[in-house]
Write a protein that holds these residues in place. Structure first.
Motif, PDB file in Angstrom:
ATOM      1  N   VAL A 257       9.543  84.961  26.907  1.00 21.29           N
ATOM      2  CA  VAL A 257      10.672  84.373  26.193  1.00 21.29           C
ATOM      3  C   VAL A 257      10.311  84.068  24.734  1.00 21.29           C
ATOM      4  N   VAL A 258       9.052  83.661  24.514  1.00 17.92           N
ATOM      5  CA  VAL A 258       8.631  83.334  23.150  1.00 17.92           C
ATOM      6  C   VAL A 258       8.781  84.545  22.233  1.00 17.92           C
ATOM      7  N   VAL A 259       8.499  85.722  22.754  1.00 16.43           N
ATOM      8  CA  VAL A 259       8.634  86.934  21.944  1.00 16.43           C
ATOM      9  C   VAL A 259      10.090  87.110  21.511  1.00 16.43           C
ATOM     10  N   ILE A 260      11.015  86.859  22.444  1.00 14.06           N
ATOM     11  CA  ILE A 260      12.442  86.982  22.112  1.00 14.06           C
ATOM     12  C   ILE A 260      12.813  85.938  21.050  1.00 14.06           C
ATOM     13  N   ILE A 261      12.291  84.738  21.191  1.00  7.64           N
ATOM     14  CA  ILE A 261      12.573  83.694  20.192  1.00  7.64           C
ATOM     15  C   ILE A 261      12.063  84.140  18.817  1.00  7.64           C
ATOM     16  N   PHE A 262      10.843  84.667  18.773  1.00 11.44           N
ATOM     17  CA  PHE A 262      10.274  85.130  17.504  1.00 11.44           C
ATOM     18  C   PHE A 262      11.104  86.246  16.892  1.00 11.44           C
ATOM     19  N   ILE A 263      11.525  87.182  17.725  1.00 13.95           N
ATOM     20  CA  ILE A 263      12.319  88.306  17.207  1.00 13.95           C
ATOM     21  C   ILE A 263      13.610  87.786  16.575  1.00 13.95           C
ATOM     22  N   LEU A 264      14.266  86.857  17.285  1.00 13.78           N
ATOM     23  CA  LEU A 264      15.514  86.331  16.764  1.00 13.78           C
ATOM     24  C   LEU A 264      15.275  85.539  15.476  1.00 13.78           C
TER      25      LEU A 264
ATOM     26  N   VAL B 185      21.077  87.634   9.443  1.00 14.00           N
ATOM     27  CA  VAL B 185      22.165  86.716   9.719  1.00 14.00           C
ATOM     28  C   VAL B 185      21.632  85.309   9.485  1.00 14.00           C
ATOM     29  N   ASN B 186      22.505  84.443   9.015  1.00 19.57           N
ATOM     30  CA  ASN B 186      22.049  83.084   8.755  1.00 19.57           C
ATOM     31  C   ASN B 186      21.953  82.299  10.065  1.00 19.57           C
ATOM     32  N   LEU B 187      20.722  82.084  10.559  1.00 17.04           N
ATOM     33  CA  LEU B 187      20.524  81.372  11.818  1.00 17.04           C
ATOM     34  C   LEU B 187      19.550  80.223  11.604  1.00 17.04           C
ATOM     35  N   SER B 188      19.963  79.012  11.963  1.00 16.45           N
ATOM     36  CA  SER B 188      19.028  77.889  11.897  1.00 16.45           C
ATOM     37  C   SER B 188      18.023  78.022  13.042  1.00 16.45           C
ATOM     38  N   PRO B 189      16.888  77.338  12.956  1.00 22.90           N
ATOM     39  CA  PRO B 189      15.931  77.378  14.067  1.00 22.90           C
ATOM     40  C   PRO B 189      16.591  76.999  15.380  1.00 22.90           C
ATOM     41  N   PHE B 190      17.460  75.965  15.344  1.00 27.93           N
ATOM     42  CA  PHE B 190      18.133  75.533  16.573  1.00 27.93           C
ATOM     43  C   PHE B 190      18.902  76.681  17.213  1.00 27.93           C
ATOM     44  N   TRP B 191      19.702  77.373  16.390  1.00 27.73           N
ATOM     45  CA  TRP B 191      20.537  78.437  16.952  1.00 27.73           C
ATOM     46  C   TRP B 191      19.717  79.656  17.332  1.00 27.73           C
ATOM     47  N   ALA B 192      18.731  79.991  16.523  1.00 28.17           N
ATOM     48  CA  ALA B 192      17.880  81.129  16.883  1.00 28.17           C
ATOM     49  C   ALA B 192      17.196  80.868  18.222  1.00 28.17           C
ATOM     50  N   GLY B 193      16.634  79.664  18.362  1.00 25.97           N
ATOM     51  CA  GLY B 193      15.930  79.329  19.603  1.00 25.97           C
ATOM     52  C   GLY B 193      16.868  79.296  20.796  1.00 25.97           C
ATOM     53  N   SER B 194      18.022  78.624  20.636  1.00 24.46           N
ATOM     54  CA  SER B 194      18.941  78.481  21.773  1.00 24.46           C
ATOM     55  C   SER B 194      19.522  79.823  22.200  1.00 24.46           C
ATOM     56  N   LEU B 195      19.909  80.635  21.218  1.00 26.63           N
ATOM     57  CA  LEU B 195      20.494  81.938  21.558  1.00 26.63           C
ATOM     58  C   LEU B 195      19.456  82.826  22.234  1.00 26.63           C
ATOM     59  N   ALA B 196      18.219  82.781  21.745  1.00 28.88           N
ATOM     60  CA  ALA B 196      17.167  83.598  22.362  1.00 28.88           C
ATOM     61  C   ALA B 196      16.943  83.171  23.804  1.00 28.88           C
ATOM     62  N   LEU B 197      16.897  81.849  24.029  1.00 24.33           N
ATOM     63  CA  LEU B 197      16.744  81.348  25.401  1.00 24.33           C
ATOM     64  C   LEU B 197      17.904  81.795  26.281  1.00 24.33           C
ATOM     65  N   GLY B 198      19.107  81.721  25.718  1.00 25.93           N
ATOM     66  CA  GLY B 198      20.292  82.120  26.470  1.00 25.93           C
ATOM     67  C   GLY B 198      20.271  83.596  26.812  1.00 25.93           C
ATOM     68  N   PHE B 199      19.868  84.398  25.847  1.00 26.70           N
ATOM     69  CA  PHE B 199      19.780  85.847  26.062  1.00 26.70           C
ATOM     70  C   PHE B 199      18.792  86.144  27.181  1.00 26.70           C
ATOM     71  N   ALA B 200      17.680  85.408  27.198  1.00 31.84           N
ATOM     72  CA  ALA B 200      16.680  85.608  28.247  1.00 31.84           C
ATOM     73  C   ALA B 200      17.203  85.125  29.594  1.00 31.84           C
ATOM     74  N   SER B 201      17.804  83.932  29.586  1.00 27.87           N
ATOM     75  CA  SER B 201      18.324  83.383  30.841  1.00 27.87           C
ATOM     76  C   SER B 201      19.419  84.278  31.414  1.00 27.87           C
ATOM     77  N   GLY B 202      20.188  84.935  30.533  1.00 25.68           N
ATOM     78  CA  GLY B 202      21.241  85.838  30.981  1.00 25.68           C
ATOM     79  C   GLY B 202      20.724  86.912  31.920  1.00 25.68           C
TER      80      GLY B 202
END
Lengths: 252, 216
Positions: free
Chosen positions: B66-73, B81-98
């Protein structure tokens, strides 16, 4: 009879892979007729019902419902099914909905009625099958006979022009079949056109306008119940009807 | 007295991370739910192309940390795209959990008896209508127990957004620990907060399970 048939099945074939189930089945049904379809298992009775409402469209052959050819290309199958009610052997009630919800969902989602209107019509249909007091029950809280009556109410809610019953009492204990047959008899009295796959010979004798005996995917013989039970043309018909009548006698 | 004052200060500082942890978890679970349900539907009811697409998503995403996905995002996609750390992290987690949720929902869709679809079609519903109003509500109920498990896993995985600097519970605990040089207290408090969150989550989900249990 000179009226136009409500349903005309002409030379229908149906195969599943290499297995041919229907082999040139033809039958015409007049409005308000109650046709009881009998035959040994594997003779294609259930397949025929599923061809009629296009759940499994025929491989070849044509079917007309009220003079519209429903097997023609471009016909909207969902619209056709609204006009054909179907009741299944194992009820298939929607498990996440109450009895009322089961009847209502087709009204709101398919007939696009408003909630209030759908609720009132659903209650009316439950009343027809004698289950108003069970409206709030989930399928798991109903007996087999009650489930099947809810399933009938659900089909009636769509205001079908013809009803198909696929062994509606086969999954029921003998003491529960009566309540379902009574509802069906009442429907017949009200003039509903019905095709009933059933081995309830008492029902066939009392309610059927015609008994159709099919085997091997074709009609072997058909006629009014009295003729079919007492003086069938073919020995095969006689043997089969005697066998299921005897079986029924044993149970009672 | 000093000890308790320090403890209160430390606790208050870490507590501010609670809402961030809850936020990350809720965003990740919701995004994962949408991805999971849609991918599961494509997998069960889609044509060959969509089935392959959904299967590839599930296999690839589950094979990557999952960390790799977070880093990529955060380091790659956030450049465009303008992504804050919060949104990058949360979306990456969500993408993985999906991906995990798609497996849960696939099983649930497949365990809805086929007669339900037949009956829905028989009253004139289209395939899409039947999936929407008959199959999906049942599948979600059937998926609840396994989904509850996934929810607690995502809650714990929310610590991973730490790596891109999101000030959630663990990051704050680590900051306090570095400053006060009292790791036992800092991480002990973090532990208690996670324990409380997890227990609360399981309670809520168990209540939901009982409330919406399907009787067959």
């Amino acid at each position: 009879m000179t009226t136009t048939p409500i349903l005309r099945i002409d030379d229908v074939y149906k195969s599943f892979g290499a297995t041919q189930v229907l082999k040139g089945f033809s039958l015409s049904i007049q409005p308000q007729e109650v046709v009881v379809l009998v035959g040994p298992s594997g003779s294609g009775k259930s397949t025929l019902l599923r061809c009629i409402n296009l759940l499994h469209p025929p491989t070849s052959g044509r079917i007309w419902l009220e003079e519209e050819e429903i097997t023609a290309p471009g016909v909207n199958h969902d619209r056709v099914r609204q006009r054909i009610g179907m009741v299944f052997q194992d009820f298939n009630l929607f498990t996440h909905l109450t009895a009322l919800g089961n009847v209502m969902i087709g009204l709101t989602k398919v007939r696009k009625m408003h909630k209030k209107e759908a609720h009132d019509l659903a209650m009316f249909e439950l009343e027809r099958v004698g289950l108003v007091d069970r409206a709030g029950h989930y399928p798991a809280q109903l007996s087999g006979g009650q489930k099947q009556r809810v399933a009938i109410a659900r089909a009636l809610g769509m205001d079908p022009h013809i009803m198909l019953f696929d062994e509606p009492t086969s999954a029921l204990d003998p003491e529960l079949t009566g309540e379902v047959l009574e509802v069906m008899q009442q429907l017949a009295k009200e003039g509903m056109t019905m095709i009933v796959v059933s081995h309830e010979m008492g029902f066939a004798r009392q309610v059927a306008s015609r008994v159709v005996f099919m085997e091997g995917g074709v009609v072997v013989e058909e006629g009014p119940p009295q003729q079919m039970f007492e003086q069938p043309k073919y020995e095969r018909t006689r043997a089969f009807l005697r066998k299921i009548t005897d079986l029924e006698g044993d149970e009672k | 007295m000093d000890f308790f004052q320090d403890l209160a200060t430390t606790f208050n500082f870490i507590l501010q991370g609670l809402w961030v942890t809850i936020g990350v978890t809720l965003v990740a679970l919701s995004v994962g739910f949408v991805f999971g349900v849609v991918m599961a539907m494509l997998r069960v009811y889609g044509n060959a192309f969509f089935r392959a697409l959904a299967a590839a998503y599930s296999v690839i995403v589950r094979a990557v940390p999952v960390v790799v996905i977070i880093f990529i995002l955060f380091f790659v996609i956030a450049r465009f795209v303008n992504l804050s750390p919060f949104w990058a992290g949360s979306l990456a987690l969500g993408f993985a959990s999906g991906a995990y949720q798609s497996e849960i929902f696939r099983g649930a869709f497949q365990s809805v008896p086929p007669g339900q679809m037949t009956a829905a079609r028989a009253i004139g519903m289209s395939r899409v209508q039947a999936i929407q109003s008959i199959i999906l509500p049942q599948a979600v109920r059937l998926a609840l127990p396994a989904w509850g498990n996934e929810a607690t896993l995502v809650l714990k995985d929310s610590t991973l957004v730490f790596v891109v600097g999101v000030p959630e519970i663990l990051r704050r605990a680590q900051q306090v620990s570095a400053r006060t040089l009292e790791p036992f207290i800092a991480f002990g408090l973090a532990l208690l907060l996670y324990l409380a969150l997890t227990l609360l989550t399981t309670q809520v989900l168990q209540w939901l399970e009982r409330r919406y249990r399907l009787q067959m």
